[in-house]
Design an enzyme around this catalytic site. Structure first.
Site, PDB file in Angstrom:
ATOM      1  N   ASP A   1       0.854  -1.172   0.000  1.00 16.70           N
ATOM      2  CA  ASP A   1       0.000   0.000   0.000  1.00 16.70           C
ATOM      3  C   ASP A   1       0.906   1.244   0.000  1.00 16.70           C
ATOM      4  O   ASP A   1       2.112   1.146   0.201  1.00 16.70           O
ATOM      5  CB  ASP A   1      -0.854  -0.074   1.275  1.00 16.70           C
ATOM      6  CG  ASP A   1      -1.668   1.160   1.529  1.00 16.70           C
ATOM      7  OD1 ASP A   1      -2.254   1.696   0.585  1.00 16.70           O
ATOM      8  OD2 ASP A   1      -1.728   1.584   2.704  1.00 16.70           O
ATOM      9  N   PHE A   2       0.325   2.413  -0.247  1.00 14.94           N
ATOM     10  CA  PHE A   2       1.134   3.638  -0.227  1.00 14.94           C
ATOM     11  C   PHE A   2       0.939   4.431   1.074  1.00 14.94           C
ATOM     12  O   PHE A   2       1.781   4.418   1.964  1.00 14.94           O
ATOM     13  CB  PHE A   2       0.828   4.506  -1.462  1.00 14.94           C
ATOM     14  CG  PHE A   2       1.581   5.805  -1.466  1.00 14.94           C
ATOM     15  CD1 PHE A   2       2.937   5.822  -1.716  1.00 14.94           C
ATOM     16  CD2 PHE A   2       0.939   6.999  -1.178  1.00 14.94           C
ATOM     17  CE1 PHE A   2       3.664   7.013  -1.683  1.00 14.94           C
ATOM     18  CE2 PHE A   2       1.648   8.185  -1.141  1.00 14.94           C
ATOM     19  CZ  PHE A   2       3.013   8.193  -1.399  1.00 14.94           C
ATOM     20  N   ASP A   3      -0.226   5.098   1.199  1.00 12.75           N
ATOM     21  CA  ASP A   3      -0.455   5.968   2.365  1.00 12.75           C
ATOM     22  C   ASP A   3      -0.463   5.168   3.669  1.00 12.75           C
ATOM     23  O   ASP A   3      -1.173   4.174   3.793  1.00 12.75           O
ATOM     24  CB  ASP A   3      -1.804   6.688   2.231  1.00 12.75           C
ATOM     25  CG  ASP A   3      -1.787   7.738   1.142  1.00 12.75           C
ATOM     26  OD1 ASP A   3      -1.530   8.899   1.452  1.00 12.75           O
ATOM     27  OD2 ASP A   3      -2.025   7.377  -0.033  1.00 12.75           O
TER      28      ASP A   3
ATOM     29  N   ASP B   1      -2.105  -0.774   5.524  1.00  8.77           N
ATOM     30  CA  ASP B   1      -2.749  -0.355   6.780  1.00  8.77           C
ATOM     31  C   ASP B   1      -4.256  -0.129   6.656  1.00  8.77           C
ATOM     32  O   ASP B   1      -4.932   0.090   7.654  1.00  8.77           O
ATOM     33  CB  ASP B   1      -2.113   0.950   7.288  1.00  8.77           C
ATOM     34  CG  ASP B   1      -2.514   2.148   6.450  1.00  8.77           C
ATOM     35  OD1 ASP B   1      -2.489   2.029   5.212  1.00  8.77           O
ATOM     36  OD2 ASP B   1      -2.881   3.189   7.020  1.00  8.77           O
TER      37      ASP B   1
HETATM   38 MG    MG Z   1      -2.942   3.067   3.477  1.00 13.79          MG
END
Ligand code: MG
Length: 285
Positions: free
Chosen positions: A45-47, A227
């Site tokens: 994932d990124f953020d 997350d």
């Molecule tokens: Mg995220």
């Protein structure tokens, strides 16, 4: 029973979710999986995973350490790294800014695999509806300070992280109303982190995205770290054989977790330093 039999008894007392074990306590298992793998499909994932969570959705960028790690993963012949995000594909690609990595935007609706861009057909149908809803919400939410309506083309995100806690429910009600009035059953609402996501009613998520990536690297060990609630679909898609790591202390279907983006960074660095040496062998004939 010795304390070794129940690691939760010895867990850090700040842990609120000792039922999903920390990955640090299971590195032996992860090592074993890497040692027998022909290669590694590394999905992230990124953020909140490659980048710290920021109040302003425009702010996040990957940490320098994570960029170094991603480049090393990319340069390894037995690793295929992919960044899978709720952000639009173009936004995601620009933020990470590394060539030779697969990017998947909009939770899998936009794929940039081997540099080619593909869009899910159902997304094209929903796109004008989503635009209409965003315009409507722009008007309705204009008086509620802190709301950010982000139209990403095939999807949209209504952020309320910066909204007064007493007004969050009002924001959410406006979103549900606008979608009911203008979505024509072609737009779905999904809960995000301090946000609501509008998506085409297409059967597509981060899970189908990582499943698609797996087809490019048949038999390689999949790993996914993230997350968000939307990351759960990716964990499920690669269970039971995948290495699944949730970032945070929420309830999750992932096998393991780390406590924070800072710990995620340490785990990815561990993969790059220790993990990759386990892969360095002749691929099976
Ligand atoms: Mg995220």
């Amino acid at each position: 029973m010795s304390e070794h039999d129940n690691p939760s008894q010895t867990a850090d007392t700040t842990d609120t979710r000792p039922d999903t074990p920390l990955v640090w306590d299971h590195l032996r298992t992860v090592r074993r999986q890497l040692r027998v793998a022909d290669g590694l499909l590394f999905g992230t994932d990124f953020d909140g995973t490659l980048s710290p969570i920021e109040e302003d959705p425009e702010a996040p960028e990957p940490t320098a350490e994570n960029l170094r790690s991603l480049r090393t993963l990319r340069d390894h012949p037995q690793v295929r790294p992919a960044v899978i995000s709720g952000r639009g594909l173009a936004d995601l690609r620009e933020r990470v800014g590394i060539e030779g990595v697969d990017y998947v935007g909009n939770h899998g609706l936009e794929l940039g695999i081997d540099g080619r861009r593909e869009t899910h057909p159902d997304a094209a149908v929903a796109e004008p509806k989503i635009e209409e809803i965003c315009n409507e919400l722009g008007r309705r939410l204009a008086d509620i300070e802190g709301t950010v309506v982000e139209n990403k083309g095939v999807t949209a995100t209504i952020h309320y992280r910066m909204v007064d806690r007493e007004e969050v429910e009002t924001v959410r009600e406006h979103v549900f109303d606008a979608v009911a009035e203008r979505g024509d059953d072609e737009v779905e609402i999904h809960d995000g982190k301090e946000s609501l996501e509008l998506r085409p009613a297409a059967d597509w998520d981060k899970g189908s995205a990582i499943a698609q990536l797996q087809e490019h690297v048949d038999g390689w060990q999949p790993l996914y770290i993230g997350d968000d609630t939307t990351d759960e679909a990716a964990f499920e898609a690669i269970t039971p054989n995948g290495i699944t790591v949730h970032v945070g202390d929420r309830e999750t279907v992932a096998d393991y977790r780390v406590r924070s983006p800072a710990e995620a960074e340490v785990f990815v660095r561990w993969l790059v330093t220790d993990g990759l040496t386990l892969l360095e062998r002749e691929p099976a004939a």
